[in-house]
Design a protein around this motif. Structure first.
Motif, PDB file in Angstrom:
ATOM      1  N   LEU A  16      56.755  12.325  44.206  1.00 50.69           N
ATOM      2  CA  LEU A  16      56.871  11.300  45.254  1.00 50.69           C
ATOM      3  C   LEU A  16      57.980  10.299  44.952  1.00 50.69           C
ATOM      4  N   GLY A  17      58.366  10.207  43.670  1.00 48.65           N
ATOM      5  CA  GLY A  17      59.464   9.318  43.301  1.00 48.65           C
ATOM      6  C   GLY A  17      59.057   7.894  43.014  1.00 48.65           C
ATOM      7  N   VAL A  18      57.803   7.680  42.558  1.00 47.63           N
ATOM      8  CA  VAL A  18      57.315   6.313  42.385  1.00 47.63           C
ATOM      9  C   VAL A  18      57.044   5.944  40.930  1.00 47.63           C
ATOM     10  N   ASN A  19      57.382   6.832  39.977  1.00 48.71           N
ATOM     11  CA  ASN A  19      57.232   6.455  38.567  1.00 48.71           C
ATOM     12  C   ASN A  19      58.586   6.557  37.862  1.00 48.71           C
ATOM     13  N   PHE A  20      58.644   6.111  36.616  1.00 49.93           N
ATOM     14  CA  PHE A  20      59.918   6.082  35.900  1.00 49.93           C
ATOM     15  C   PHE A  20      60.456   7.492  35.643  1.00 49.93           C
ATOM     16  N   GLU A  21      59.564   8.447  35.415  1.00 44.89           N
ATOM     17  CA  GLU A  21      59.986   9.824  35.151  1.00 44.89           C
ATOM     18  C   GLU A  21      60.778  10.393  36.320  1.00 44.89           C
ATOM     19  N   SER A  22      60.441   9.982  37.539  1.00 47.29           N
ATOM     20  CA  SER A  22      61.096  10.550  38.734  1.00 47.29           C
ATOM     21  C   SER A  22      62.571  10.200  38.800  1.00 47.29           C
ATOM     22  N   PHE A  23      62.991   9.127  38.099  1.00 41.56           N
ATOM     23  CA  PHE A  23      64.382   8.696  38.163  1.00 41.56           C
ATOM     24  C   PHE A  23      65.268   9.431  37.155  1.00 41.56           C
ATOM     25  N   LYS A  24      64.675  10.257  36.305  1.00 37.23           N
ATOM     26  CA  LYS A  24      65.462  11.032  35.352  1.00 37.23           C
ATOM     27  C   LYS A  24      66.175  12.173  36.062  1.00 37.23           C
ATOM     28  N   ARG A  25      67.293  12.572  35.511  1.00 39.19           N
ATOM     29  CA  ARG A  25      68.091  13.633  36.131  1.00 39.19           C
ATOM     30  C   ARG A  25      67.307  14.944  36.182  1.00 39.19           C
ATOM     31  N   ALA A  26      67.355  15.625  37.321  1.00 43.99           N
ATOM     32  CA  ALA A  26      66.749  16.948  37.441  1.00 43.99           C
ATOM     33  C   ALA A  26      67.503  17.918  36.537  1.00 43.99           C
ATOM     34  N   PRO A  27      66.783  18.729  35.738  1.00 47.27           N
ATOM     35  CA  PRO A  27      67.466  19.604  34.771  1.00 47.27           C
ATOM     36  C   PRO A  27      68.194  20.787  35.397  1.00 47.27           C
ATOM     37  N   GLY A  28      67.980  21.073  36.667  1.00 51.56           N
ATOM     38  CA  GLY A  28      68.663  22.201  37.293  1.00 51.56           C
ATOM     39  C   GLY A  28      68.215  22.388  38.723  1.00 51.56           C
ATOM     40  N   THR A  29      68.826  23.337  39.395  1.00 51.28           N
ATOM     41  CA  THR A  29      68.441  23.660  40.764  1.00 51.28           C
ATOM     42  C   THR A  29      67.085  24.379  40.774  1.00 51.28           C
ATOM     43  N   THR A  30      66.361  24.220  41.878  1.00 51.83           N
ATOM     44  CA  THR A  30      65.068  24.905  41.999  1.00 51.83           C
ATOM     45  C   THR A  30      65.234  26.347  42.448  1.00 51.83           C
ATOM     46  N   GLY A  31      66.401  26.696  42.968  1.00 55.94           N
ATOM     47  CA  GLY A  31      66.596  28.049  43.507  1.00 55.94           C
ATOM     48  C   GLY A  31      65.670  28.317  44.676  1.00 55.94           C
ATOM     49  N   GLY A  32      65.302  27.267  45.419  1.00 58.53           N
ATOM     50  CA  GLY A  32      64.248  27.401  46.419  1.00 58.53           C
ATOM     51  C   GLY A  32      64.666  27.861  47.791  1.00 58.53           C
TER      52      GLY A  32
END
Length: 588
Positions: free
Chosen positions: A37-53
């Motif tokens: 949801l983007g509401v904690n500190f962890e959410s602001f860290k860089r995504a490690p890669g594409t989801t390939g979704g």
């Protein structure tokens, strides 16, 4: 064959013996709900890669993992209902609810119909062309990235930055309009306080990223569509003489306003002046092209969104504007009452009808609409800025996408423009805003023309490199002819705007400095676009792409052969008539 979700892992995948290395994908479902949801500190860290979704269609595709790795970093969070409502109601805002009032004053009831019908036909062709390309190539940055691929990277640089500045400037404008809209109720609250409140609302929704924007657009679009449809029914009743007693519509009105005071307010010049207002009211329709990369299967969801544009233009815009022209004379003094709700022809019409309460309901809708467009500013500007960074035309920091799928620094860069709304608190604010808007006033026209040119070049490259139109999962209704129609009409709009800038309605002023100021405030975006193009060329030294050089494979998500597409279409033709009719009108 749709790509199936495989077990993803964060660590670098091992290399299989004798084959290509496995691709590392990021699986957001392993994160907590608060991170997603983007509401904690962890959410602001860089995504490690594409989801390939993103779904990839086609049998026997070699190295499907490589194709999945070409997916954008942004996650596919949008559902079909989100995309459809963004297309149908996303761009309904101040252009229709407020701007149509000044357009009626300048062009008259016939003038606004001519301008909106022609621009609507053009826009249907633009969205059809955009749908054809973005279903095949749901790439990051949408039409900006396609312009760099099919036209010229330097031109794409100019168009991309122009598009970013357009939305960056419109954001504080929409916040200001929202503040003035609230003042319709004579609330004793400073405009600066309302600007702060609306800015805070936009920031809070932006925290939720793609999903926040998509849900906000869905529900606000539902409200806007409800209000416009309600107004259409009320308008028909009023024009036929069914309004409350004592109001202007307690007797049959019909087409009286078309004869008294008349159908055209300022003749040909008035119609020319209305074209840019009509274009502004449609601005944002192209967002479906940006959103294509954030929906799991554009091949299934995009056709319905693209065809929804036709129904929005014909039912929402044309019907409501026809009724506005029948209900309000173009010389109504309140049409010049300013940029807020008091100048909205929808509110004026209900006031004239003496229908209590509904004017307040429409005013609330206008307020929500301008906030909705403000959210669209953040979404469109940030996604394009991220694509510019990914292609080397903006600082690399804007490539940053966090675990909640927010292009974080790009979002912050667009939100940073919002405080410009405070300049309207002081008298000099109008001057500042006038020139900021002039910088991007024609950006929408350039964007739509770019989409049409991209489609023309794509079709040429597709044929030259041995492909058949039957391979396309979605074909534009007007084909390449529709795109040529768009290019020609948009060129005429630019000429009309130049004509009005040089010879304005009401005559040219006596002061040469005032004449030059009026011209550049109306046409400054054109030389700025040329300047950006020159800067892009000087920086990267790129030339327009030749047809054989155009890359038709990178980012492509449909690899179906002619035989597979023929089989698919033959199967759909065997469906019952009502199913086929529904698909023709609303899907693919």
């Amino acid at each position: 064959m749709e790509n199936k979700k495989v077990e993803e892992k964060y660590d670098v995948a091992s290399v299989s013996s004798g084959g290509p290395p496995a691709v590392e994908f990021y699986d957001p479902s392993k994160e907590s709900v608060w991170t997603r949801l983007g509401v904690n500190f962890e959410s602001f860290k860089r995504a490690p890669g594409t989801t390939g979704g993103l779904a990839i269609a086609g049998e026997n595709i070699e190295n499907i993992e490589k194709l999945r790795a070409q997916n954008p970093m942004l996650q596919q969070k949008m559902k079909a209902r989100h995309l459809q409502m963004i297309a149908v109601g996303g761009s309904i805002g101040t252009g229709l609810f407020v701007g149509s009032g000044s357009a009626l004053h300048l062009g008259g009831p016939a003038g606004i119909i001519v301008a909106w019908v022609l621009m609507g036909i053009m826009l249907i062709n633009v969205t059809q062309a955009l749908g054809e390309m973005c279903i095949l190539y749901p790439v990051s940055g949408g039409f900006y990235t396609l312009a760099g691929r099919f036209l010229d990277p330097s031109f794409a640089f100019a168009m991309g930055w122009n598009y970013v500045f357009q939305w960056a400037v419109v954001l504080p404008l929409e916040i200001t309009v929202a503040g003035t809209t609230v003042q319709y109720w004579k609330a004793n609250v400073p405009i600066a306080a309302w600007i702060t409140i609306f800015w805070a609302v936009i920031v809070i929704v932006s925290v939720f990223g793609t999903l926040g924007f998509a849900e906000e657009e869905f529900w606000s679009s539902c409200l806007k569509l409800l209000v416009v449809v309600m107004f259409i029914f009320i308008g028909i009743i009023c024009v036929c003489g069914g309004g409350p007693k004592g109001g202007d519509f307690d007797h049959y009105v019909g087409g009286l306003r078309w004869s008294k005071p008349g159908a055209f307010a300022n003749g040909f010049k008035g119609v020319c002046a209305v074209f840019v207002t009509a274009a502004f009211s449609f601005a944002g329709t192209e967002l479906v092209g940006l959103a294509a990369s954030e929906t799991p299967n554009p091949r299934e969801t995009m056709p319905a969104a693209v065809k929804g544009t036709f129904w929005r233009i014909t039912i929402i815009y044309i019907s409501s504007l026809t009724l506005i022209g029948l209900m309000i004379p173009y010389n109504e003094p309140r049409l010049l009452g300013g940029g807020g709700a008091a100048a909205s022809p929808f509110v004026i019409a209900l006031d004239m009808a003496k229908i209590p309460g509904l004017n307040h309901f429409i005013n609330v809708t206008i307020c929500i609409s301008v906030l909705s467009i403000g959210m669209a500013c953040v979404y469109a500007g940030s996604r394009t800025l991220t694509a510019l960074a990914e292609t080397g035309y903006a600082p690399k920091i804007f490539c940053y996408v966090d675990k909640s799928s927010r292009p974080l620094y790009s979002v912050l860069a667009i939100l940073a423009w919002a405080p410009l709304a405070y300049v309207n608190v002081v008298a000099a604010g109008d001057v500042v805003f006038k020139w900021l808007l002039a910088l991007s006033g024609l950006s929408t026209i350039f964007t739509w023309m770019t989409i049409c040119l991209c489609h023309i070049r794509f079709r040429k490259a597709w044929a030259y490199q041995g492909h058949s139109l039957e391979e396309l999962p979605f074909k534009a209704l007007g084909g390449v002819y529709g795109s040529w129609f768009g290019v020609i009409l948009l060129s005429l709009v630019l000429i009309a705007q130049f004509y009005i800038a040089v010879w304005p309605i009401g005559g040219m002023k006596d002061d040469p400095m005032a004449v030059a100021e009026d011209f550049f405030s109306a046409y400054l975006a054109a030389p700025v676009m040329l300047l950006f193009w020159c800067l892009g060329f000087a920086w990267k030294r790129t030339l327009p792409k030749k047809i054989p050089e155009i890359d038709l494979d990178t980012g492509r998500k449909s690899w179906l052969t002619v035989e597979e597409m023929r089989e698919w279409r033959a199967e759909r033709k065997r469906a019952p008539f009502y199913v086929r009719l529904y698909r023709i009108l609303f899907s693919n």
